[in-house]
Design a protein around this motif. Structure first.
Motif: not given
Length: 356
Positions: A19, A17, A34-36, A127-130, A166, A55, A13
């Motif tokens: 974001i 972040t 995104t972060d990953h 990364d669903k918050d993105w 993503c 990422y 992880r």
């Protein structure tokens, strides 16, 4: 074929972040990530244990075959968030099938289905918050494969890397697009790789598209390589023509990408009792229709752009302006597609897949 569960994916992880640094109201397409990211290497004749990691840049040998022989294919997908906070994919089975079809054409090994979907769902859950809710908002997903074996002999690689990255997205094109019908350049030829999402297909488009932009056009509508008499694709999109109340588009073949948005529009047209003709479309036919007023609209269709209306086209130094019409097919299909993708309407064909 190898198999793997979500629990077997190695996950590192991100410690922080990015974001909070993103203005989601002002996003340039494909520049923020995104972060990953998901990574899986092919070595010793098999796909290795997949990983999800922060990422980051990666180190690759200068002699990697992708740089010298262009073994690279990719896909374009999107994730959507509905008003209840659920995340959805749109026809992802088609993307998985198509990337393997593209890979086979470039002698790249097939990527297993459970690796693809378990990796994708795990990545999207991280990364669903993105994925922002609201019509027009989405998360663009880019799966791709490159040849990583360090060797410059002209043969297929024995090592590859499959990745998924993503990028948050809004509209790809803003407003209507003016296009140039190609008279000299071609996107692809019979027996080639036009049907595949091969990286080189897109690089080859850049020069003629730049020439079109110098003339005030945003895209090129490609014509067939043999005669330049038949219309095939619009830039990076499939293209549709509305003559009177009939929707016309070229058939897929080894020159034309089997677009997922394209086949969705064809199905939606049938659902709504709109006549659809899938056949060759000549430049002369469309110019004649523009002259006699029966050409009502032209629009491109693709994952990134969804549907992009075309306001004018030029061919042989003749410019044709298209009329502005209410209740255009482009606007109707775009609304119906977005409503399905955002879980705002019934999904008659089970195109949505929830990310769990």
């Amino acid at each position: 074929m190898s198999s793997i569960s979500s629990k077997e994916i190695q996950i590192e992880r991100a410690k922080t972040t990015k974001i909070d640094q993103v203005d989601f109201n002002n996003i340039d397409f494909g520049r923020i990530f995104t972060d990953h990211m998901f990574v899986c290497d092919f070595k010793d004749g098999k796909w290795q244990t997949p990983k999800i990691m922060p990422y980051q840049p990666m180190t690759i040998d200068p002699s990697a075959r992708v740089f010298h022989y262009g073994q690279a294919v990719f896909e374009g997908m999107k994730a959507y968030k509905d008003e209840a906070g659920k995340v959805w994919l749109f026809r992802p089975e088609e993307n998985h099938a198509r990337i393997n079809k593209s890979a086979a054409r470039l002698a790249i090994p097939e990527f297993p289905k459970d690796y693809f979907f378990n990796g994708l769902h795990t990545l999207l859950n991280l990364d669903k918050d993105w994925v922002k809710p609201g019509m027009g908002n989405s998360l663009y997903i880019r799966p791709f494969v490159i040849a990583t074996e360090p060797a410059i002999s002209a043969s297929p690689a024995s090592e590859y890397r499959f990745m998924i990255i993503c990028s948050p997205a809004k509209a790809y094109y803003s407003g209507k697009v003016r296009v140039l019908f190609a008279e000299k350049f071609s996107r692809s030829a019979d027996g080639g790789v036009g049907f595949a999402k091969a990286a080189g297909n897109y690089a080859a488009q850049f020069h003629p598209t730049n020439l079109a932009k110098e003339q005030g056009y945003q895209q090129v509508v490609w014509t067939d390589a043999n005669t330049h008499e038949y219309l095939e694709e619009a830039g990076t999109m499939n293209v549709f023509f509305r003559v009177n109340d009939t929707l016309i588009t070229a058939p897929t073949n080894d020159r034309i990408l089997d677009g997922i948005t394209r086949k969705s529009i064809i199905q939606l047209a049938k659902d709504n009792h709109i006549d659809v003709e899938v056949r060759r479309v000549s430049v002369k036919e469309i110019k004649d229709a523009a002259r006699n007023g029966s050409l009502k609209e032209i629009f491109g269709a693709g994952t990134a752009a969804v549907i992009s209306p075309i306001s004018a086209f030029e061919h042989a130094e003749e410019v044709f302006e298209l009329p502005n019409i209410e209740d255009s097919f482009a606007s109707i299909f775009k609304e119906k597609l977005l409503n399905i993708q955002h879980n705002l309407s019934e999904d008659l064909h089970n195109w949505r897949q929830e990310v769990k």
